[in-house]
Design an enzyme around this catalytic site. Structure first.
Site, PDB file in Angstrom:
ATOM      1  N   HIS A  13       0.895  -1.112  -0.128  1.00  0.00           N
ATOM      2  CA  HIS A  13      -0.060   0.047  -0.037  1.00  0.00           C
ATOM      3  C   HIS A  13       0.623   1.077   0.013  1.00  0.00           C
ATOM      4  O   HIS A  13       2.089   1.153   0.518  1.00  0.00           O
ATOM      5  CB  HIS A  13      -0.840  -0.037   1.171  1.00  0.00           C
ATOM      6  CG  HIS A  13      -0.026  -0.118   2.446  1.00  0.00           C
ATOM      7  ND1 HIS A  13       0.394   1.215   3.003  1.00  0.00           N
ATOM      8  CD2 HIS A  13       0.144  -0.850   3.445  1.00  0.00           C
ATOM      9  CE1 HIS A  13       0.907   1.082   4.296  1.00  0.00           C
ATOM     10  NE2 HIS A  13       0.755  -0.235   4.512  1.00  0.00           N
ATOM     11  N   GLU A  87      -2.355  -7.237   7.736  1.00  0.00           N
ATOM     12  CA  GLU A  87      -0.930  -7.055   8.188  1.00  0.00           C
ATOM     13  C   GLU A  87      -0.582  -7.840   9.346  1.00  0.00           C
ATOM     14  O   GLU A  87      -1.787  -8.354  10.097  1.00  0.00           O
ATOM     15  CB  GLU A  87      -0.743  -5.655   8.499  1.00  0.00           C
ATOM     16  CG  GLU A  87       0.608  -5.259   9.086  1.00  0.00           C
ATOM     17  CD  GLU A  87       1.818  -5.549   8.365  1.00  0.00           C
ATOM     18  OE1 GLU A  87       2.016  -6.862   8.014  1.00  0.00           O
ATOM     19  OE2 GLU A  87       2.434  -4.760   7.837  1.00  0.00           O
TER      20      GLU A  87
END
Length: 193
Positions: A13, A87
């Site tokens: 990202h 994550e």
């Protein structure tokens, strides 16, 4: 059965305030910074370059806003949310820098822990193994949008190594990496570009 011609494209990202400041971010759902959005938009041409057979058989994203927004800005709003791409859960260490964590746990790294209230390497390995299996079951290219530690761990699992070996793979924000094959052996084709 793995497709030995298949590639898995990984996109970390774009920049968030915490990634810029070195704060560990897992469950905190931060937006991209203006710079993070700008750079993510710039990845679109690299991901959809006709010279690289720009079609993807499967496009997945982490459930976190920063990954989903990166996918959208890169021209892939169709990305399917896969919770296994989230994550690494930093638990009680969420939002802290490595230096701050080492005040309590000298020589700490995410790869060796501890991660109080979060995930250990075995838990991360279990969920990322599901992503690897899903990618290998697809014919053609796969595109994944995710996060620094989880994508590094995923690459290690792609290579059939323990999650902790991801420590050798630096991964910056808004970068593209490619996993693939050399004959029947899983390899890294490109990293952190």
């Amino acid at each position: 059965m793995a497709d030995p011609s298949g590639e898995v494209w990984l996109v970390r990202h774009g920049e968030t305030e915490w990634s810029r400041d070195g704060r560990h971010t897992s469950t905190t759902d931060l937006p991209l910074t203006d710079e993070g959005r700008r750079v993510a938009e710039g990845l679109r041409d690299r991901l959809d370059d006709p010279g690289h057979n720009a079609s993807y058989s499967l496009v997945l994203t982490s459930p976190r806003r920063r990954a989903r927004d990166t996918a959208r800005l890169c021209g892939h709003p169709e990305a399917e949310v896969d919770d296994d791409l989230a994550e690494w859960d930093y638990g009680d260490l969420e939002g802290r820098t490595t230096e701050e964590i080492r005040d309590t746990y000298p020589d700490w790294t995410i790869w060796q822990g501890p991660v109080p209230g979060g995930e250990d390497a075995a838990q991360v390995s279990t969920r990322l193994d599901r992503v690897v299996a899903r990618c290998r079951a697809v014919e053609g290219r796969v595109l994944l949008f995710g996060h620094g530690h989880s994508l590094r761990a995923l690459a290690a699992r792609w290579l059939e190594l323990p999650v902790a070996e991801g420590r050798h793979l630096r991964l910056d924000t808004a970068t593209i990496s490619i996993l693939g094959w050399e004959r029947e052996t899983p390899v890294v084709l490109r990293w952190n570009s």
